[in-house]
Write an enzyme that holds these catalytic residues in place. Sequence first.
Site, PDB file in Angstrom:
ATOM      1  N   ARG A 158       0.815  -1.215   0.000  1.00 39.65           N
ATOM      2  CA  ARG A 158       0.000   0.000   0.000  1.00 39.65           C
ATOM      3  C   ARG A 158       0.854   1.274   0.000  1.00 39.65           C
ATOM      4  O   ARG A 158       0.417   2.316  -0.487  1.00 39.65           O
ATOM      5  CB  ARG A 158      -0.947  -0.008   1.207  1.00 39.65           C
ATOM      6  CG  ARG A 158      -2.074   1.046   1.159  1.00 39.65           C
ATOM      7  CD  ARG A 158      -3.095   0.794   2.258  1.00 39.65           C
ATOM      8  NE  ARG A 158      -4.258   1.667   2.134  1.00 39.65           N
ATOM      9  CZ  ARG A 158      -4.461   2.755   2.881  1.00 39.65           C
ATOM     10  NH1 ARG A 158      -3.573   3.107   3.781  1.00 39.65           N
ATOM     11  NH2 ARG A 158      -5.539   3.496   2.710  1.00 39.65           N
ATOM     12  N   ILE A 183      -7.809   7.154  -1.344  1.00 37.35           N
ATOM     13  CA  ILE A 183      -7.508   5.732  -1.267  1.00 37.35           C
ATOM     14  C   ILE A 183      -8.271   5.227  -0.049  1.00 37.35           C
ATOM     15  O   ILE A 183      -8.174   5.802   1.046  1.00 37.35           O
ATOM     16  CB  ILE A 183      -5.993   5.449  -1.172  1.00 37.35           C
ATOM     17  CG1 ILE A 183      -5.737   3.938  -1.129  1.00 37.35           C
ATOM     18  CG2 ILE A 183      -5.343   6.171  -0.022  1.00 37.35           C
ATOM     19  CD1 ILE A 183      -4.257   3.566  -1.259  1.00 37.35           C
ATOM     20  N   SER A 184      -9.071   4.207  -0.238  1.00 36.31           N
ATOM     21  CA  SER A 184     -10.004   3.786   0.809  1.00 36.31           C
ATOM     22  C   SER A 184      -9.289   3.289   2.054  1.00 36.31           C
ATOM     23  O   SER A 184      -8.161   2.787   2.002  1.00 36.31           O
ATOM     24  CB  SER A 184     -10.924   2.674   0.283  1.00 36.31           C
ATOM     25  OG  SER A 184     -11.820   3.174  -0.668  1.00 36.31           O
ATOM     26  N   GLN A 185      -9.970   3.429   3.178  1.00 32.90           N
ATOM     27  CA  GLN A 185      -9.506   2.868   4.453  1.00 32.90           C
ATOM     28  C   GLN A 185      -9.342   1.357   4.281  1.00 32.90           C
ATOM     29  O   GLN A 185     -10.218   0.689   3.729  1.00 32.90           O
ATOM     30  CB  GLN A 185     -10.545   3.171   5.522  1.00 32.90           C
ATOM     31  CG  GLN A 185     -10.225   2.641   6.904  1.00 32.90           C
ATOM     32  CD  GLN A 185     -11.364   2.910   7.881  1.00 32.90           C
ATOM     33  OE1 GLN A 185     -12.355   3.538   7.537  1.00 32.90           O
ATOM     34  NE2 GLN A 185     -11.209   2.431   9.101  1.00 32.90           N
TER      35      GLN A 185
END
Length: 216
Positions: free
Chosen positions: A37, A63-65
């Site tokens: 990530r 950017i998603s959790q």
Amino acid sequence: MEDSYKHRGMRRSLLKILRGKGITDEAVLAAIGKVPRHFFFDNALLEHAYQDKAFPIGEGQTISQPYTVAFQSEKLSVKEGSKVLEIGTGSGYQACVLLEMGANVYTIEYNKILYERTRKFLPKMGYRPHFFQGDGSKGLPRHAPFDRIIVTAGAPSVPDSLIRQLNINGILIIPVGNNERQKMLRITRIDEKKIKKEEFDFFSFVPLKGEEGWGR
């Protein structure tokens, strides 16, 4: 791009957090444990890469959790070889997780700048989904049907066109609500006319753009 022992250790710590929040699907956890990530972050922001929070990526998107990615992926019940449509490519992180789970991923992004950026970046990481740019709220009818559809933006309602693009026994995961928060829904297509709807927790996503979303 380096994926060091330190980075891998940070991912292991993230997996402990996700397990503590109730994620139990080992395939999902293994995939998140593999995707670097931190590659999606500037060097100055690397300390944020493995925190369980969303982070801006420009163009009004995030950017998603990691927990959100894990939750949606778990509820999607992906199998090896599943044909998956992702609506809202964004950074590409969710697509990478699905690819690590063995899915055949078709991903569509509304924003042209994000589309071009991600289309060029993911192959450098070794990830190659099928990229498309356009109105994802209408799905991708020319490549339908799909075994799974995942929507990574908040919708005002469930678009009928997405249900029609599911195979029988196919699953759609979509957050539905207003611009502040949305309830996660899982729609299973039982047959040509019948669906099963399940409701889960509330989340907060950026708005789904497009004709069957919140418009342009």
